[in-house]
Motif scaffolding. Structure first.
Motif, PDB file in Angstrom:
ATOM      1  N   GLY A  94       0.812  -1.212   0.000  1.00  0.00           N
ATOM      2  CA  GLY A  94       0.000   0.000   0.000  1.00  0.00           C
ATOM      3  C   GLY A  94       0.843   1.260   0.000  1.00  0.00           C
ATOM      4  O   GLY A  94       0.454   2.289  -0.552  1.00  0.00           O
ATOM      5  N   ILE A  95       2.005   1.190   0.627  1.00  0.00           N
ATOM      6  CA  ILE A  95       2.924   2.338   0.640  1.00  0.00           C
ATOM      7  C   ILE A  95       3.687   2.438  -0.673  1.00  0.00           C
ATOM      8  O   ILE A  95       3.846   3.512  -1.237  1.00  0.00           O
ATOM      9  N   LYS A  96       4.117   1.309  -1.180  1.00  0.00           N
ATOM     10  CA  LYS A  96       4.988   1.285  -2.355  1.00  0.00           C
ATOM     11  C   LYS A  96       4.252   1.580  -3.659  1.00  0.00           C
ATOM     12  O   LYS A  96       4.791   2.261  -4.531  1.00  0.00           O
ATOM     13  N   HIS A  97       3.055   1.058  -3.814  1.00  0.00           N
ATOM     14  CA  HIS A  97       2.343   1.137  -5.085  1.00  0.00           C
ATOM     15  C   HIS A  97       1.222   2.174  -5.025  1.00  0.00           C
ATOM     16  O   HIS A  97       0.290   2.047  -4.237  1.00  0.00           O
ATOM     17  N   ALA A  98       1.301   3.153  -5.888  1.00  0.00           N
ATOM     18  CA  ALA A  98       0.324   4.250  -5.900  1.00  0.00           C
ATOM     19  C   ALA A  98      -1.077   3.786  -6.292  1.00  0.00           C
ATOM     20  O   ALA A  98      -2.063   4.417  -5.934  1.00  0.00           O
ATOM     21  N   ASN A  99      -1.175   2.665  -7.004  1.00  0.00           N
ATOM     22  CA  ASN A  99      -2.485   2.183  -7.453  1.00  0.00           C
ATOM     23  C   ASN A  99      -3.185   1.306  -6.411  1.00  0.00           C
ATOM     24  O   ASN A  99      -4.252   0.775  -6.668  1.00  0.00           O
ATOM     25  N   ARG A 100      -2.599   1.171  -5.236  1.00  0.00           N
ATOM     26  CA  ARG A 100      -3.216   0.378  -4.169  1.00  0.00           C
ATOM     27  C   ARG A 100      -3.690   1.291  -3.053  1.00  0.00           C
ATOM     28  O   ARG A 100      -3.223   2.408  -2.913  1.00  0.00           O
ATOM     29  N   ALA A 101      -4.615   0.783  -2.282  1.00  0.00           N
ATOM     30  CA  ALA A 101      -5.155   1.577  -1.171  1.00  0.00           C
ATOM     31  C   ALA A 101      -4.061   1.890  -0.154  1.00  0.00           C
ATOM     32  O   ALA A 101      -3.306   1.001   0.238  1.00  0.00           O
ATOM     33  N   ALA A 102      -3.968   3.146   0.212  1.00  0.00           N
ATOM     34  CA  ALA A 102      -2.980   3.560   1.209  1.00  0.00           C
ATOM     35  C   ALA A 102      -3.396   3.010   2.575  1.00  0.00           C
ATOM     36  O   ALA A 102      -4.556   3.101   2.960  1.00  0.00           O
ATOM     37  N   PRO A 103      -2.450   2.429   3.298  1.00  0.00           N
ATOM     38  CA  PRO A 103      -2.796   1.902   4.619  1.00  0.00           C
ATOM     39  C   PRO A 103      -2.991   3.017   5.632  1.00  0.00           C
ATOM     40  O   PRO A 103      -2.468   4.119   5.482  1.00  0.00           O
ATOM     41  N   ASP A 104      -3.753   2.711   6.637  1.00  0.00           N
ATOM     42  CA  ASP A 104      -3.968   3.620   7.759  1.00  0.00           C
ATOM     43  C   ASP A 104      -2.643   3.835   8.490  1.00  0.00           C
ATOM     44  O   ASP A 104      -1.817   2.916   8.568  1.00  0.00           O
ATOM     45  N   VAL A 105      -2.438   5.009   9.028  1.00  0.00           N
ATOM     46  CA  VAL A 105      -1.210   5.300   9.772  1.00  0.00           C
ATOM     47  C   VAL A 105      -1.058   4.334  10.949  1.00  0.00           C
ATOM     48  O   VAL A 105       0.037   3.868  11.245  1.00  0.00           O
ATOM     49  N   VAL A 106      -2.151   4.003  11.598  1.00  0.00           N
ATOM     50  CA  VAL A 106      -2.106   3.068  12.726  1.00  0.00           C
ATOM     51  C   VAL A 106      -1.635   1.692  12.260  1.00  0.00           C
ATOM     52  O   VAL A 106      -0.859   1.027  12.948  1.00  0.00           O
ATOM     53  N   ASP A 107      -2.088   1.264  11.083  1.00  0.00           N
ATOM     54  CA  ASP A 107      -1.639  -0.018  10.543  1.00  0.00           C
ATOM     55  C   ASP A 107      -0.140   0.007  10.256  1.00  0.00           C
ATOM     56  O   ASP A 107       0.565  -0.975  10.513  1.00  0.00           O
ATOM     57  N   ILE A 108       0.345   1.112   9.724  1.00  0.00           N
ATOM     58  CA  ILE A 108       1.783   1.246   9.454  1.00  0.00           C
ATOM     59  C   ILE A 108       2.566   1.150  10.761  1.00  0.00           C
ATOM     60  O   ILE A 108       3.560   0.422  10.851  1.00  0.00           O
ATOM     61  N   GLN A 109       2.118   1.855  11.775  1.00  0.00           N
ATOM     62  CA  GLN A 109       2.799   1.823  13.072  1.00  0.00           C
ATOM     63  C   GLN A 109       2.801   0.422  13.670  1.00  0.00           C
ATOM     64  O   GLN A 109       3.819  -0.037  14.194  1.00  0.00           O
ATOM     65  N   ASN A 110       1.670  -0.262  13.588  1.00  0.00           N
ATOM     66  CA  ASN A 110       1.584  -1.602  14.162  1.00  0.00           C
ATOM     67  C   ASN A 110       2.456  -2.605  13.426  1.00  0.00           C
ATOM     68  O   ASN A 110       3.112  -3.439  14.051  1.00  0.00           O
ATOM     69  N   VAL A 111       2.489  -2.529  12.109  1.00  0.00           N
ATOM     70  CA  VAL A 111       3.326  -3.445  11.334  1.00  0.00           C
ATOM     71  C   VAL A 111       4.800  -3.204  11.635  1.00  0.00           C
ATOM     72  O   VAL A 111       5.576  -4.141  11.815  1.00  0.00           O
ATOM     73  N   TRP A 112       5.186  -1.942  11.725  1.00  0.00           N
ATOM     74  CA  TRP A 112       6.574  -1.620  12.068  1.00  0.00           C
ATOM     75  C   TRP A 112       6.914  -2.165  13.457  1.00  0.00           C
ATOM     76  O   TRP A 112       7.940  -2.806  13.651  1.00  0.00           O
ATOM     77  N   GLN A 113       6.029  -1.909  14.404  1.00  0.00           N
ATOM     78  CA  GLN A 113       6.250  -2.359  15.776  1.00  0.00           C
ATOM     79  C   GLN A 113       6.364  -3.882  15.848  1.00  0.00           C
ATOM     80  O   GLN A 113       7.240  -4.418  16.522  1.00  0.00           O
ATOM     81  N   GLN A 114       5.505  -4.591  15.149  1.00  0.00           N
ATOM     82  CA  GLN A 114       5.542  -6.053  15.141  1.00  0.00           C
ATOM     83  C   GLN A 114       6.823  -6.568  14.497  1.00  0.00           C
ATOM     84  O   GLN A 114       7.421  -7.538  14.977  1.00  0.00           O
ATOM     85  N   GLY A 115       7.240  -5.914  13.413  1.00  0.00           N
ATOM     86  CA  GLY A 115       8.477  -6.317  12.754  1.00  0.00           C
ATOM     87  C   GLY A 115       9.687  -6.174  13.662  1.00  0.00           C
ATOM     88  O   GLY A 115      10.548  -7.069  13.715  1.00  0.00           O
ATOM     89  N   VAL A 116       9.748  -5.071  14.377  1.00  0.00           N
ATOM     90  CA  VAL A 116      10.849  -4.858  15.320  1.00  0.00           C
ATOM     91  C   VAL A 116      10.816  -5.922  16.416  1.00  0.00           C
ATOM     92  O   VAL A 116      11.848  -6.485  16.784  1.00  0.00           O
ATOM     93  N   LEU A 117       9.635  -6.229  16.908  1.00  0.00           N
ATOM     94  CA  LEU A 117       9.503  -7.223  17.962  1.00  0.00           C
ATOM     95  C   LEU A 117       9.938  -8.607  17.473  1.00  0.00           C
ATOM     96  O   LEU A 117      10.622  -9.345  18.196  1.00  0.00           O
ATOM     97  N   VAL A 118       9.584  -8.951  16.259  1.00  0.00           N
ATOM     98  CA  VAL A 118       9.986 -10.244  15.693  1.00  0.00           C
ATOM     99  C   VAL A 118      11.509 -10.322  15.574  1.00  0.00           C
ATOM    100  O   VAL A 118      12.120 -11.337  15.941  1.00  0.00           O
TER     101      VAL A 118
END
Length: 69
Positions: free
Chosen positions: A11-35
């Motif tokens: 969603g961030i990379k491709h302009a033709n896809r739905a942009a993700p919610d800021v909260v979703d971006i934060q959660n995915v980043w947080q989960q990635g760091v935790l993993v």
């Protein structure tokens, strides 16, 4: 976790896809760091039972929530 990460990344990379919610971006980043932190801990020899206990109490294990308007 993996599916959410792919969805948010695309969603961030491709302009033709739905942009993700800021909260979703934060959660995915947080989960990635935790993993990554958990993987490194295991590689360094932290026992799985100890790691599980620590992760259950880790502040980063709790997702951000959307604010109501």
């Amino acid at each position: 976790w993996a599916d959410d990460t792919v969805r948010v990344y695309n969603g961030i990379k491709h302009a033709n896809r739905a942009a993700p919610d800021v909260v979703d971006i934060q959660n995915v980043w947080q989960q990635g760091v935790l993993v990554v932190r958990a993987w490194v801990a295991l590689e360094l020899g932290v026992r799985q039972t100890e790691l599980t206990r620590r992760l259950a109490e880790d502040r980063q294990a709790f997702p951000y929530e959307r604010r109501s308007a």
